[in-house]
Every structure is written in structure tokens, then in C-alpha cells.
Design an enzyme around this catalytic site. Structure first.
Site: not given
Length: 293
Positions: A45, A138, A204
Site C-alpha cells: 500500500t 498480488r 494489517i
């Protein structure tokens, strides 16, 4: 420091794409005052994929400086080359970070044994606590529960961020663990409450970038076992959990941070683009649904 609501912090940038120190300080102050348990600096992020290595280190160092000991800082140090991950880890040793978040190698799709040897080599190169990070959507690489359990036997591998969204992974990992102190963290906001009800110790979080107080409260309620109240809060946050991914992250959450006045611009670096006109009302509605606008 490795439990509760840990924010996967965005990296604010100015109109020219340089790191915006003033906005970074504003974000850190916001998380300190909101009860966030810790910051992950330059994770996915935080746009680790588009920061140069020296920039990566500099953002972590600035975060440490601006945090000034008020909140623990975990550094994202993952890479798809083991030597590169070791280099990032060692460059950040003795800086004040409390641990490293290390993602599974992306693109090269190693075997389970390759993953084990990769994380083992990183852990053996440092005394810093290591948090494994499994996010196959990802990376194209899924670290399976038996591999996580093997790695948990290494002294300074202390936790895993499990971001598959597959809740069965919690019990699959737990049943294989020898160490009851090994920490399971959710990496998927939408399923994080269920993850914690099954034995996870926190999240998280992307959502925490804009709903820091609410995510801290959610984790606190879960820790207390007050899942009825936690579920009511989570339902209010659910559109945010989902719509912060209406376009590839961190584009929507950066726009949301700007909309709330937490950062000055929502500048992204190519190949990432700013939020489209079509997606803005979606994110805006989610912010309003959460009571943030």
C-alpha cells in the site's frame, strides 16, 4: 506491537511525485491520536513497487523520525530476489524499526521449498523480528500452511500476514504450529473480523488509513471477545473494506485520504493512475457510509 490494528500506510507524494513529508507527518499524527497499534512503512500500500531502493529506505527513515517513538514502525522489506530482500533488511537494521514485513517473491513463482529457503535466509541475516506476508493475488505465489508452520520454528519469524481471504487458512495453520505465540494477522479487511474470531490477533489494514480509530476499536472489541458489538461496527465499515479496492490499490485509498484532508494530493506513479471519475462516487459513498464524510 504485532497485534491489533496495524496500518499499511500510504506513501504521500506531491504533484511532482516526490515524497510529501508534511503529509507524512499528518498521517503519522493521525494514527498516533487514533490508537493505531503500529505502522507498516513502504509495504504494498506504500507503493514499494514504484519507489527506488534509496527512496524506500528514506521513506522508512522519515517515518521513524516523524513517529519519534510514539508508535512502532514495521518496514516492508520484501523483494523477489533473496539478496535484495536481505539488503533492504540489513540497511534498516539498527534504525529503530521493530520488525520487517516480507512479502512472498513475486513473478518468479518459487516452489514451497524455495519459499522456505528464501525466508530462512532473510531471517538468518538479521536479529529483527520477521512477519511473513502471503498475498497470492498480488504475487502469483501462495505460501501454504505447512511452509508457514516450518518457518514459524525459526526464532525471529514471529507472525504471518495472511491475505488470501480464505478463512480456512487460520485453522489449517494453527493445527500445524508448535509455537502458540506465533501471531496470525489478517491481510484482508473484509474478512478480518471473522479471521480474528477464529484466532487471529489483528489486521494489517488498508481501511485503517482512513478509519484508524474505527479499526483500532474493532480490534479492541475482538480482543475482548465482544463480537456482537464488533460486528455492528464492521458492517458499517464493510462498504469501505470493499470499495477501497474498486480500482487497483492503493489508488482508491489515496484518493480517500485526500478527500478527508489527510494528504495533499492523490498522486500515483506510473504504471498506477489516479482514481477515475467513474470510481470516485463509489469511494465517496463508502466514506459516507462509514460516517467519515
Amino acid at each position: 506491537m504485532f497485534t491489533g490494528s496495524i496500518v499499511a500506510l500510504v506513501t504521500p507524494m506531491n504533484d511532482k511525485g516526490a515524497v510529501d513529508r508534511a503529509s507524512l507527518k499528518k498521517l503519522i499524527d493521525y494514527h498516533v491520536s487514533s490508537g493505531t497499534a503500529a505502522i507498516v512503512s513502504v509495504g504494498t500500500t506504500g507503493e514499494s513497487a514504484t519507489l527506488a531502493h534509496d527512496e524506500h529506505i528514506e521513506v522508512v527513515l522519515q517515518t521513524l523520525e516523524l513517529a519519534a517513538g510514539r508508535i512502532p514502525v514495521i518496514a516492508g522489506t520484501g523483494a523477489n530476489a533473496t539478496s535484495e530482500a536481505i539488503s533492504l533488511t540489513q540497511r534498516l537494521s539498527n534504525t529503530g524499526i521493530v520488525g520487517c514485513l516480507t512479502v512472498t517473491p513475486y513473478y518468479n513463482k518459487p516452489s514451497q521449498e524455495g519459499l522456505y529457503q528464501h525466508f530462512k535466509a532473510i531471517a538468518e541475516s538479521t536479529d529483527l523480528p520477521q512477519i511473513l506476508y502471503n498475498v497470492p493475488s498480488r504475487t502469483g505465489c501462495d505460501m501454504l500452511p505447512p511452509t508457514i508452520a516450518r518457518l514459524a520454528k525459526i526464532k525471529n519469524i514471529v507472525a504471518v500476514k495472511e491475505a488470501t481471504g480464505n478463512l480456512s487458512r487460520v485453522s489449517q495453520i494453527q493445527v500445524l504450529l508448535d509455537d502458540e505465540d506465533f501471531i496470525l494477522l489478517s491481510g484482508d479487511d473484509s474478512s478480518s473480523l471473522d479471521f480474528m474470531q477464529l484466532g487471529g490477533r489483528g489486521v494489517i489494514s488498508v481501511t485503517a488509513n482512513v478509519a484508524a480509530r474505527e479499526m483500532a476499536q474493532l480490534c479492541h472489541l475482538a480482543e475482548q471477545g465482544n463480537f456482537a458489538e464488533a460486528r455492528r461496527l464492521n458492517q458499517r465499515l464493510m462498504p469501505l473494506h470493499q470499495d477501497l479496492f474498486v480500482e487497483p490499490s492503493p489508488t482508491p485509498v489515496k484518493w480517500a485520504c485526500k478527500a478527508l484532508g489527510l494528504i495533499s494530493t492523490d498522486t500515483m506513479r506510473l504504471p498506477m493512475l489516479p482514481l477515475t471519475d467513474a470510481a470516485r462516487p463509489v469511494v465517496e459513498r463508502a466514506l459516507k457510509s462509514a460516517g467519515l464524510l
